[in-house]
Design an enzyme around this catalytic site. Structure first.
Site, PDB file in Angstrom:
ATOM      1  CE  LYS A  35       0.195 -12.779 162.758  1.00 30.19           C
ATOM      2  NZ  LYS A  35       1.372 -11.874 162.734  1.00 30.19           N
ATOM      3  CD  GLU A  40      15.600  -6.538 161.506  1.00 38.37           C
ATOM      4  OE1 GLU A  40      15.773  -6.928 160.331  1.00 38.37           O
ATOM      5  OE2 GLU A  40      14.658  -6.931 162.216  1.00 38.37           O
ATOM      6  NE  ARG A  63      18.756 -11.220 158.922  1.00 40.29           N
ATOM      7  CZ  ARG A  63      17.576 -11.753 158.564  1.00 40.29           C
ATOM      8  NH1 ARG A  63      16.720 -11.034 157.893  1.00 40.29           N
ATOM      9  NH2 ARG A  63      17.265 -12.979 158.912  1.00 40.29           N
TER      10      ARG A  63
HETATM   11  C1  LIG Z   1      15.033 -10.402 161.286  1.00 41.07           C
HETATM   12  C2  LIG Z   1      13.758 -10.405 162.075  1.00 41.07           C
HETATM   13  N1  LIG Z   1      13.227  -9.232 162.467  1.00 41.07           N
HETATM   14  C3  LIG Z   1      12.083  -9.215 163.196  1.00 41.07           C
HETATM   15  C4  LIG Z   1      11.453 -10.382 163.538  1.00 41.07           C
HETATM   16  C5  LIG Z   1      10.206 -10.361 164.405  1.00 41.07           C
HETATM   17  N2  LIG Z   1       9.062 -10.922 163.713  1.00 41.07           N
HETATM   18  C6  LIG Z   1       8.642 -12.152 163.926  1.00 41.07           C
HETATM   19  S1  LIG Z   1       7.304 -12.544 163.032  1.00 41.07           S
HETATM   20  C7  LIG Z   1       7.256 -10.993 162.351  1.00 41.07           C
HETATM   21  C8  LIG Z   1       6.197 -10.622 161.368  1.00 41.07           C
HETATM   22  C9  LIG Z   1       6.159 -11.600 160.243  1.00 41.07           C
HETATM   23  O1  LIG Z   1       5.117 -11.223 159.373  1.00 41.07           O
HETATM   24  P1  LIG Z   1       4.715 -12.238 158.219  1.00 41.07           P
HETATM   25  O2  LIG Z   1       5.941 -12.749 157.563  1.00 41.07           O
HETATM   26  O3  LIG Z   1       3.730 -11.537 157.392  1.00 41.07           O
HETATM   27  O4  LIG Z   1       4.065 -13.476 158.980  1.00 41.07           O
HETATM   28  P2  LIG Z   1       2.625 -13.565 159.666  1.00 41.07           P
HETATM   29  O5  LIG Z   1       2.878 -13.340 161.145  1.00 41.07           O
HETATM   30  O6  LIG Z   1       1.757 -12.546 159.054  1.00 41.07           O
HETATM   31  O7  LIG Z   1       2.164 -14.967 159.394  1.00 41.07           O
HETATM   32  C10 LIG Z   1       8.288 -10.225 162.823  1.00 41.07           C
HETATM   33  C11 LIG Z   1       8.519  -8.820 162.473  1.00 41.07           C
HETATM   34  C12 LIG Z   1      12.057 -11.582 163.118  1.00 41.07           C
HETATM   35  N3  LIG Z   1      11.512 -12.794 163.459  1.00 41.07           N
HETATM   36  N4  LIG Z   1      13.179 -11.575 162.384  1.00 41.07           N
END
Ligand SMILES: Cc1ncc(C[n+]2csc(CCOP(=O)(O)OP(=O)(O)O)c2C)c(N)n1
Ligand SMILES: CC(=O)[C@@H](O)[C@H](O)COP(=O)(O)O
Ligand SMILES: [Mg+2]
Length: 636
Positions: free
Chosen positions: A286, A370, A398
């Site tokens: 990342k 969640e 959610r």
């Molecule tokens: C239901 C939900 N909860 C929390 C989030 C906040 N959120 C956005 S991106 C993220 C992390 C995603 O991690 P990953 O899938 O590994 O993607 P990366 O950023 O590492 O590419 C979170 C927790 C969300 N978008 N949706």
């Protein structure tokens, strides 16, 4: 914005079709240029930088090998979609990213045929891709392959497993690419994350099992079965994606998600040979190429100077609501060791990173989960603890059934700290906290509060800490407070009691939450016309302050409510009360100012509230109309 990078190959790309004629060498060069372009673009707009930088090679390879948009490419969360948008004809609009009338920061069906499915909330991509795959299987002629790209963080979301399970059952061709960068917003949590790490920790075994697979092929058939089972056992013990294979997927990986050659080779092979569901495990970094060494890997950034990396953040003149919440909760937790706190993969966003520094054993990051987080809190409440679930309004959606079924119905004293309530700005409609008042205030046993400013928020945290007789929620907006005087420590509020902010006449304005500042600004304008409304802060949407509401209704010609929420919330409950008490029979003029019944796209927060009709001038106009002042002025 710094000068544009030199991108001769990218300049030749109007869309993915232009990738088809490129050599693998050119595609590698194109990825370098695309990374530079992404950095350049986001430096001028701000946004989600790190996740996009981590999938630059994957984006190029996917659009080079597959036939998008006929092959449906679905990005999970889709905060990593900026390189995808640049390659799919939106490079010239990237400077409008996350701005009013500009590009969304997430994929959006209405924006491009290359965005077959909108996202922003996590863990939805496999379900959506399986839907497209089934559409193809049932004869939708214009659907080709269905490809979901899901991150390791998103894979901690329960619905991802529901989809994997179903896909394995259906056995239809489906391509899932796990983009594993060992990061969520914060370092990932959970058993899945450590399982994935083992997969590439044991990568040498991956070579071993490949060798074993080849060796087995040379054994006389009767021995092959035994050797195959031995290989499975070794693979199962160490690496090999057994979990995914047990769910009915073929597993390929781990592969280097930045090595264009292996990406192209694997994707081309999968495209030709995959018959059922297949999961490709790509290991990436990342923030690659710019922010991979930062603690946050550049997850979200303001506009920045490319050369120095320095972010250009607007100066703040008041503490953020989030920080006030966290500091207030720390104060309460220092006095009461039953207080625990839960976040769903948003420790920094909710301020619980500060709480965790003080009380590491009493703070839990459940991952993007969640639903589990809410019921985990319900369990802890049933055990006698005082759990605070710190979940953004939009993400609490959610876990709604868990709120109803596990918390409200059992009347368990879970505290919900609902941050990002109301319209949130650049993240747009998917992240708006529009519905929590409506979706919570209809639940029996719940107590619902909204903070008008950061001082009120501190009192509401103390109120929630003290309230042990059932579930209680308090909501507060994204961003900075109003800079008001702060109490040293929060004082528990009397449940169901609002407060008069200013005495006036003829019209009363009853505000629930942070629109109060706009109400006060409207009153300043109205004063110039000799109009002085009574202003009250309701503080509670449930239980309503009957006495306050009835006295306002009976003591004024008109009553106006206002809230940062959709219809069905505070104003609706006030109307219900007035109707049931027959107050309308006496001719009271009642107006309820709520968010409009439509989704509001990204813009600055005040631009969004302008579009929603909830700014000071809208409140002023409402007062003038309800008092017929404009009509009288026109007649005069
Ligand atoms: C239901 C939900 N909860 C929390 C989030 C906040 N959120 C956005 S991106 C993220 C992390 C995603 O991690 P990953 O899938 O590994 O993607 P990366 O950023 O590492 O590419 C979170 C927790 C969300 N978008 N949706
Ligand atoms: C992509 C995503 O869902 C999160 O990164 C979200 O954008 C965070 O919102 P805040 O910036 O309000 O914390
Ligand atoms: Mg990740």
């Amino acid at each position: 914005m710094t000068e544009r990078p030199h991108t001769p190959l990218l300049d030749r790309v109007a869309g993915p079709a232009d990738l088809k004629g490129m050599s693998d060498r050119d595609l590698t060069q194109l990825a370098h240029e695309l990374r530079a372009e992404t950095i350049h673009a986001v430096s001028g707009t701000g946004g989600h930088l790190g996740s996009g930088l981590g999938v630059v090679e994957l984006t190029v390879a996917l659009h080079a090998v597959f036939d998008t948009p006929r092959d449906r490419l679905i990005w999970d969360v889709s905060h990593q979609c900026y390189p995808h948008k640049i390659l799919t004809g939106r490079r010239d609009r990237m400077h409008t990213l996350r701005q009013k009338d500009g590009l969304s920061g997430f994929t959006k069906r209405a924006e491009s045929p290359y965005d077959p499915f909108g996202a922003a909330h996590s863990s939805t991509s496999i379900s959506a891709a399986l839907g497209f795959a089934m559409g193809r299987e049932l004869g939708a002629p214009e659907v080709g392959d269905a490809i979901a790209v899901i991150g390791d963080g998103a894979l901690s979301g329960g619905m991802a497993y529901e989809a994997l399970n179903h896909a394995g059952h259906l056995k239809k061709r489906l391509i899932v690419i796990l983009n594993d960068n060992e990061m969520s917003i914060a370092p990932p949590v959970g058993a899945m994350s450590s399982y994935l790490s083992r997969l590439y920790a044991g990568a040498p075994f991956q070579d071993f099992t490949t060798a074993a697979k080849t060796a087995v092929g040379f054994l006389p058939p009767p021995l092959q079965e035994g050797a195959r089972r031995a290989k499975e056992m070794i693979k199962g013990m160490t690496v090999g994606g057994t979990l995914f294979e047990e769910l009915g997927f073929s597993y390929v990986g781990p592969i280097d998600g930045h090595d264009m050659e292996s990406l192209l080779q694997v994707l081309r092979t999968v495209k030709v040979r995959a018959t059922g569901p297949i999961l490709i495990h790509a290991v990436t970094q990342k923030g690659k190429g710019y922010a991979e060494h930062r603690a946050d890997r550049g997850h979200a950034t303001a506009k920045f100077d490319v050369a120095t990396g320095e972010q250009k953040k607007a100066p703040s003149n008041a503490p953020s609501y989030t920080k006030v919440f966290a500091q207030s909760l720390i104060q309460e937790a220092a006095e009461d060791d039953r207080i625990v706190a839960v976040t769903a993969a948003m420790p920094d966003g909710t301020g619980l990173n500060l709480f965790a520094e003080r009380f590491p054993a009493r703070c839990f990051d459940v991952g993007i989960a969640e639903q589990h987080g809410v019921t985990f809190c319900a369990g802890m409440a049933a055990a006698g603890l005082k759990p605070f679930a710190a979940i953004y309004s939009t993400f609490l959606q959610r876990g709604y059934d868990q709120v109803v079924h596990d918390v409200a119905l059992q009347n368990l004293p879970v505290r919900f700290a609902i941050d990002r309530a109301g319209l949130v700005g650049a993240d747009g409609a998917t992240h708006a906290g529009s519905f929590d008042i409506a979706y919570l205030s209809n639940l029996p046993n719940f107590t619902i509060m909204a903070a008008a400013d950061e001082a009120e928020l501190r009192h509401m945290v103390a109120t929630a800490a003290a309230h042990d007789s059932g579930p209680i929620a308090f909501r507060f907006p994204r961003g900075e407070g109003v800079g008001c005087e702060m109490p040293e420590r929060g004082e528990p509020l009397e449940i169901g009691r609002g407060r008069i902010v200013q005495e006036g006449e003829r019209v009363a304005i009853l505000s629930f939450g942070a629109r109060l500042r706009e109400v006060e600004a409207a009153c300043e304008k109205l004063a110039a016309r000799g109009i002085k409304p009574t202003v009250a802060d309701a503080r509670f949407a449930k239980p309503l302050d009957r006495e306050l509401i009835l006295s306002l209704a009976q003591g004024h010609e008109a009553l106006i409510t206002i809230e940062e929420g959709a219809v069905g919330g505070f104003g609706s409950h006030v109307a219900q009360l007035l109707a049931s008490e027959g107050v309308f029979d006496s001719g009271l003029r009642f107006r309820s100012m709520v968010l409009p019944d439509r989704f509001i796209d990204q813009a600055g927060p005040s631009q969004m509230y302008e579009s929603a009709g909830l700014q000071a001038e809208d409140i002023e106009g409402m007062v003038l109309r309800v008092l017929d002042v404009e009509v009288l002025e026109r007649r005069a």
